[in-house]
Design a protein around this motif. Structure first.
Motif, PDB file in Angstrom:
ATOM      1  N   LEU A 139     -81.275 -15.093  35.416  1.00  0.00           N
ATOM      2  CA  LEU A 139     -80.646 -16.280  35.998  1.00  0.00           C
ATOM      3  C   LEU A 139     -79.152 -16.026  36.115  1.00  0.00           C
ATOM      4  CD1 LEU A 139     -81.222 -19.287  36.867  1.00  0.00           C
ATOM      5  CD2 LEU A 139     -80.448 -19.918  34.564  1.00  0.00           C
ATOM      6  N   TYR A 140     -78.605 -16.233  37.325  1.00  0.00           N
ATOM      7  CA  TYR A 140     -77.184 -15.971  37.577  1.00  0.00           C
ATOM      8  C   TYR A 140     -76.459 -17.278  37.887  1.00  0.00           C
ATOM      9  CZ  TYR A 140     -72.936 -14.244  39.785  1.00  0.00           C
ATOM     10  OH  TYR A 140     -71.624 -14.009  40.109  1.00  0.00           O
ATOM     11  N   GLY A 141     -75.284 -17.453  37.287  1.00  0.00           N
ATOM     12  CA  GLY A 141     -74.418 -18.533  37.724  1.00  0.00           C
ATOM     13  C   GLY A 141     -74.027 -19.553  36.680  1.00  0.00           C
ATOM     14  N   LEU A 142     -74.382 -19.351  35.422  1.00  0.00           N
ATOM     15  CA  LEU A 142     -74.044 -20.340  34.399  1.00  0.00           C
ATOM     16  C   LEU A 142     -72.571 -20.290  33.983  1.00  0.00           C
ATOM     17  CD1 LEU A 142     -77.154 -20.399  32.012  1.00  0.00           C
ATOM     18  CD2 LEU A 142     -76.550 -21.951  33.876  1.00  0.00           C
ATOM     19  N   HIS A 143     -71.764 -19.499  34.661  1.00  0.00           N
ATOM     20  CA  HIS A 143     -70.335 -19.410  34.351  1.00  0.00           C
ATOM     21  C   HIS A 143     -69.476 -20.234  35.304  1.00  0.00           C
ATOM     22  CE1 HIS A 143     -71.138 -16.606  37.553  1.00  0.00           C
ATOM     23  NE2 HIS A 143     -69.846 -16.441  37.774  1.00  0.00           N
ATOM     24  N   ARG A 144     -70.085 -20.970  36.236  1.00  0.00           N
ATOM     25  CA  ARG A 144     -69.278 -21.622  37.260  1.00  0.00           C
ATOM     26  C   ARG A 144     -69.822 -23.005  37.605  1.00  0.00           C
ATOM     27  NH1 ARG A 144     -71.127 -17.527  42.110  1.00  0.00           N
ATOM     28  NH2 ARG A 144     -73.114 -18.550  42.546  1.00  0.00           N
ATOM     29  N   ASP A 145     -69.057 -23.691  38.479  1.00  0.00           N
ATOM     30  CA  ASP A 145     -69.375 -25.052  38.902  1.00  0.00           C
ATOM     31  C   ASP A 145     -69.431 -25.974  37.685  1.00  0.00           C
ATOM     32  OD1 ASP A 145     -69.669 -24.475  41.761  1.00  0.00           O
ATOM     33  OD2 ASP A 145     -71.440 -23.354  41.157  1.00  0.00           O
ATOM     34  N   ARG A 146     -70.407 -26.858  37.620  1.00  0.00           N
ATOM     35  CA  ARG A 146     -70.482 -27.826  36.516  1.00  0.00           C
ATOM     36  C   ARG A 146     -70.755 -27.151  35.176  1.00  0.00           C
ATOM     37  NH1 ARG A 146     -75.133 -32.205  35.489  1.00  0.00           N
ATOM     38  NH2 ARG A 146     -74.168 -33.336  33.745  1.00  0.00           N
ATOM     39  N   ASN A 147     -71.252 -25.915  35.231  1.00  0.00           N
ATOM     40  CA  ASN A 147     -71.594 -25.210  33.998  1.00  0.00           C
ATOM     41  C   ASN A 147     -70.371 -24.826  33.168  1.00  0.00           C
ATOM     42  OD1 ASN A 147     -74.489 -25.030  34.721  1.00  0.00           O
ATOM     43  ND2 ASN A 147     -73.707 -23.702  36.338  1.00  0.00           N
ATOM     44  N   VAL A 148     -69.159 -24.974  33.709  1.00  0.00           N
ATOM     45  CA  VAL A 148     -67.983 -24.702  32.891  1.00  0.00           C
ATOM     46  C   VAL A 148     -67.840 -25.733  31.778  1.00  0.00           C
ATOM     47  CG1 VAL A 148     -66.815 -23.588  34.828  1.00  0.00           C
ATOM     48  CG2 VAL A 148     -66.346 -25.998  34.350  1.00  0.00           C
ATOM     49  N   ASP A 149     -68.519 -26.865  31.894  1.00  0.00           N
ATOM     50  CA  ASP A 149     -68.563 -27.825  30.789  1.00  0.00           C
ATOM     51  C   ASP A 149     -69.365 -27.204  29.649  1.00  0.00           C
ATOM     52  OD1 ASP A 149     -70.316 -30.032  29.341  1.00  0.00           O
ATOM     53  OD2 ASP A 149     -68.477 -31.007  30.039  1.00  0.00           O
ATOM     54  N   PRO A 150     -68.818 -27.103  28.441  1.00  0.00           N
ATOM     55  CA  PRO A 150     -69.505 -26.380  27.372  1.00  0.00           C
ATOM     56  C   PRO A 150     -70.867 -26.961  27.014  1.00  0.00           C
ATOM     57  CG  PRO A 150     -67.585 -27.573  26.524  1.00  0.00           C
ATOM     58  CD  PRO A 150     -67.496 -27.591  28.010  1.00  0.00           C
ATOM     59  N   GLU A 202     -80.269 -16.784  41.792  1.00  0.00           N
ATOM     60  CA  GLU A 202     -78.893 -17.260  41.999  1.00  0.00           C
ATOM     61  C   GLU A 202     -78.894 -18.780  42.095  1.00  0.00           C
ATOM     62  OE1 GLU A 202     -75.816 -17.757  42.177  1.00  0.00           O
ATOM     63  OE2 GLU A 202     -75.004 -16.578  43.837  1.00  0.00           O
ATOM     64  N   LEU A 203     -77.978 -19.440  41.352  1.00  0.00           N
ATOM     65  CA  LEU A 203     -77.917 -20.901  41.354  1.00  0.00           C
ATOM     66  C   LEU A 203     -77.078 -21.466  42.494  1.00  0.00           C
ATOM     67  CD1 LEU A 203     -77.545 -21.704  37.534  1.00  0.00           C
ATOM     68  CD2 LEU A 203     -79.585 -21.907  38.975  1.00  0.00           C
ATOM     69  N   GLU A 204     -76.225 -20.649  43.116  1.00  0.00           N
ATOM     70  CA  GLU A 204     -75.371 -21.156  44.182  1.00  0.00           C
ATOM     71  C   GLU A 204     -76.223 -21.681  45.333  1.00  0.00           C
ATOM     72  OE1 GLU A 204     -71.417 -19.878  46.750  1.00  0.00           O
ATOM     73  OE2 GLU A 204     -72.643 -18.329  45.798  1.00  0.00           O
ATOM     74  N   GLY A 205     -75.827 -22.837  45.850  1.00  0.00           N
ATOM     75  CA  GLY A 205     -76.569 -23.444  46.944  1.00  0.00           C
ATOM     76  C   GLY A 205     -77.631 -24.417  46.478  1.00  0.00           C
ATOM     77  N   ILE A 206     -77.920 -24.427  45.183  1.00  0.00           N
ATOM     78  CA  ILE A 206     -78.877 -25.378  44.623  1.00  0.00           C
ATOM     79  C   ILE A 206     -78.104 -26.594  44.140  1.00  0.00           C
ATOM     80  CG2 ILE A 206     -80.601 -25.781  42.821  1.00  0.00           C
ATOM     81  CD1 ILE A 206     -81.159 -22.772  42.854  1.00  0.00           C
TER      82      ILE A 206
END
Length: 274
Positions: A5-16, A250-254
């Motif tokens: 799974l890619y993408g947990l470092h960006r968008d709303r996921n920056v919230d801890p 990839e989570l981008e676009g979801i």
């Protein structure tokens, strides 16, 4: 087939809290690995989402998970100081209990490379040299002499849990990237490739392997692909038939409200078909 799974470092996921919850959800859903990307300073005015620095994000992920592997991919190697990076990656491997995979690339965003003191023309040479320097440090070699980095009379402790070092995956679709993967990589990573494009890339890799000498100790090249969107079971099988070992979703676009459901549904597909 393994699923990442890619993408947990960006968008709303920056919230801890969101990051920790989704990391645990993915681990419980059966994902083999969690991957974060590496951009430090992107061109202004392009609508870039917020993103966490890769080493920091992986350290947090190591702390909130216990089984899932952790991947940095692709780390833009020429814009990192390799002696420091080797220490950071070793520390991550130790703190995660040997769960780290390192995917590297030469980079392509010229303003970012320039901001980090690297020219576009020398990024390939730096990538090759920095890989060699980090391997020397992981092998406890007390000296290294190169064009861009040299050291003498120093060692790093502790050593990585994974020996001789965490798996190195080389990313990129250029002839230079294929050569680097064959010569130095435990694996190769293709980004945004459908089944047909993956087949073409693997053909190019095979042709490169016929011309380049691959160290026997590296074994077979493990193939990782990020497909253009979450694939269904039939598409997964087509990738597997080509020799792909890992698909990274990839989570981008979801839509963010749908991310948790995507993580769960892919996990259900894993359990039902693979």
């Amino acid at each position: 087939m393994k699923f990442g799974l890619y993408g947990l470092h960006r968008d709303r996921n920056v919230d801890p809290g969101v990051l920790a919850r989704r990391a645990v959800l993915a681990e419980e859903a059966g994902f083999e690995s969690l991957w974060v990307g590496d951009h430090i300073a992107l061109p202004a005015g392009e609508g870039n989402p917020p993103r966490l620095e890769a080493m920091v994000a992986l350290t947090y992920l190591a702390a909130v998970t216990s089984r899932v592997r952790l991947g940095v991919g692709l780390i833009v190697l020429p814009q990192r100081q390799p002696v420091l990076l080797a220490k950071q990656l070793t520390s991550l491997d130790v703190l995660s209990g040997g769960r780290l995979t390192v995917a590297v690339g030469a980079g392509y965003v010229e303003p970012e490379l320039h901001a980090m003191g690297v020219s576009l023309t020398e990024r390939g040479a730096r990538t090759d040299e920095y890989l060699a320097a980090m391997r020397a440090l992981w092998a406890a070699a007390p000296a290294f002499t190169g064009r861009f980095v040299s050291f003498s009379g120093v060692v790093q402790h502790p050593s990585p849990v994974q020996r001789p070092h965490p798996p190195i995956v080389v990313g990129g679709h250029s002839a230079a990237a294929y050569r680097r993967a064959v010569r130095h990589g435990n694996g190769w990573y293709g980004w945004g490739l459908d089944v047909e494009q993956t087949g073409q890339a693997l053909h190019a890799l095979a042709e490169t392997a016929r011309r380049e000498q691959r160290p026997p100790a590296l074994g077979d090249l493990e193939i990782t692909i990020t497909p253009p969107g979450p694939p269904g079971p039939d598409t997964v099988r087509r990738y597997a038939d080509l020799g792909v070992s890992r698909l990274i979703i990839e989570l981008e676009g979801i839509d963010d409200d749908a991310v948790d459901g995507v993580i769960t549904s892919v996990g259900e597909t894993l359990a039902a078909h693979f």
